[in-house]
Scaffold this motif. Structure first.
Motif, PDB file in Angstrom:
ATOM      1  N   TYR A  58    -171.245  20.895 -14.254  1.00  0.00           N
ATOM      2  CA  TYR A  58    -171.824  20.020 -13.221  1.00  0.00           C
ATOM      3  C   TYR A  58    -171.091  20.147 -11.894  1.00  0.00           C
ATOM      4  CZ  TYR A  58    -167.898  16.891 -13.959  1.00  0.00           C
ATOM      5  OH  TYR A  58    -166.636  16.368 -14.049  1.00  0.00           O
ATOM      6  N   VAL A  77    -171.224  10.588 -14.653  1.00  0.00           N
ATOM      7  CA  VAL A  77    -170.118  11.533 -14.436  1.00  0.00           C
ATOM      8  C   VAL A  77    -169.319  11.132 -13.191  1.00  0.00           C
ATOM      9  CG1 VAL A  77    -169.565  13.889 -13.730  1.00  0.00           C
ATOM     10  CG2 VAL A  77    -171.156  13.495 -15.612  1.00  0.00           C
ATOM     11  N   GLU A 137    -165.787  12.742 -18.375  1.00  0.00           N
ATOM     12  CA  GLU A 137    -167.211  12.515 -18.636  1.00  0.00           C
ATOM     13  C   GLU A 137    -168.009  13.713 -18.119  1.00  0.00           C
ATOM     14  OE1 GLU A 137    -167.870   9.606 -20.109  1.00  0.00           O
ATOM     15  OE2 GLU A 137    -170.040   9.859 -20.244  1.00  0.00           O
ATOM     16  N   GLY A 138    -168.964  14.201 -18.934  1.00  0.00           N
ATOM     17  CA  GLY A 138    -169.815  15.304 -18.492  1.00  0.00           C
ATOM     18  C   GLY A 138    -169.304  16.675 -18.887  1.00  0.00           C
TER      19      GLY A 138
END
Lengths: 177, 176
Positions: free
Chosen positions: B158, A44, B88-89
């Protein structure tokens, strides 16, 4: 997409990084090789970092080129002037994503093309490189590229590194004296 | 330098276009205003806010979509951002919006978000859309509900921690 930067050398194609370079760059940023770039990091964080490298092109008009092998098209690294907020000036950086690409002169070939573009096409007088004092290979390459230790610029913003400066032909302090 | 393939969209009062360097300053100001920017992660340093802007440009390049800058047709000034976000994530592609402080209360977010949602279904071919909203952001929750979205679940983001996931009506309903 008409203004995509693009440089070519004998063995390499350099262009603005894109989705095709993502796997190699995420793998690099997740590895111990990326220590100087804040790694190793999770996917990430790596995606965010890589994405911001790409975005710098729009903000600054220059940035990291992805280095790809002409023959196979595989991504082997990046090189170019990196200039995040907080850096007093753009910094000429380079990296190879995997040890397998070292020792073949790829980084030198890529950097020479980028420096030529900065000096001849863009008219820059000089550009700095911040090099980890523990990275003997990078230091050696900086010297081979004609850079010299620099005490004139702003202090290196990264810990444990030295500043080297590359000069355009005829623009070094001696040449101008 | 144009690395983004962002289209140019219009509504009655607004232009939606790709991010340009001159958008960095108003956006940075917004991101550093923690009381308002929690839904975007909230940032304390100019460098982090700047990196978010660069990240959005990279997001366009890597994903083919991202946050548009919302510009008022009359004034020609950036008034906020709205777009599709899926770094992403992320759980799945999200329809997001924010209007800068001085432009609130004029229905700009709603007008922009509706246009972006249509673009996501028509042009990107997405089949479903969510909006992720931090708990307590009552303005955004109210707008999500006015847009026809409904609460689906709470998940751990996150970056932002606990986050509410709202789901929008699908393409059939939105495009009619």
């Amino acid at each position: 997409m008409s203004q995509l930067p693009h440089l070519e050398t004998d063995r390499l194609i350099l262009s603005a990084p894109g989705a095709a370079d993502q796997p190699a760059m995420l793998s690099f940023l997740g590895s111990d090789r990326a220590e100087f770039y804040g790694g190793p990091m999770e996917p990430v964080a790596a995606w965010h970092k890589f994405s911001a490298y790409v975005g710098q092109w729009v903000l600054r008009g220059y940035g990291f080129y992805a280095i790809r092998l002409k023959d196979s098209g595989e991504t082997i690294g990046m090189a170019g002037p990196h200039h995040p907020e907080g850096f007093a000036e753009p910094e000429m950086s380079w990296l190879l994503t995997d040890a397998a690409y070292e020792g073949k002169g790829y980084a030198r070939e890529a950097c020479e093309a980028v420096l030529r573009d900065l000096f001849e096409t863009r008219g820059w007088d000089s550009v700095v490189s911040y090099i980890d004092t523990a990275n003997a290979a990078s230091r050696a390459l900086a010297l081979r590229l004609g850079a010299r230790l620099d005490e004139t610029g702003a202090p290196c913003p990264l810990p444990g590194c030295e500043s080297f400066r590359h000069f355009a032909p005829g623009r070094s302090p001696e040449a101008r004296a | 330098m144009s690395l983004t393939q962002a289209p140019y969209l219009e509504t009655e009062r607004l232009i939606l276009r790709g991010p340009e360097p001159e958008d960095a300053e108003p956006l940075t100001e917004f991101l550093l205003d923690r009381a308002r920017s929690d839904g975007f992660g909230g940032y304390d340093h100019r460098g982090d806010a700047w990196r978010w802007f660069a990240l959005n440009v990279g997001h366009w390049h890597l994903r083919g979509y991202g946050y548009f800058t919302i510009e008022l047709k009359e004034a020609g000034t950036p008034a906020g951002i709205s777009g599709i976000w899926n770094p992403e994530g992320w759980p799945e592609p999200e329809l997001g919006w924010v209007v800068f402080a001085e432009f609130e209360g004029k229905g700009i977010a709603s007008e922009a978000a509706r246009r972006v949602r249509r673009y996501a279904y028509e042009d990107l071919g997405l089949k479903t859309l969510t909006s992720n909203i931090v708990p307590g952001n009552t303005r955004s929750i109210a707008l999500a509900e006015r847009l026809g979205a409904s609460y689906e679940r709470t998940y751990q983001n996150y970056n932002m921690g606990e986050d509410l996931l709202y789901r929008h009506p699908g393409p059939d309903e939105v495009l009619g």
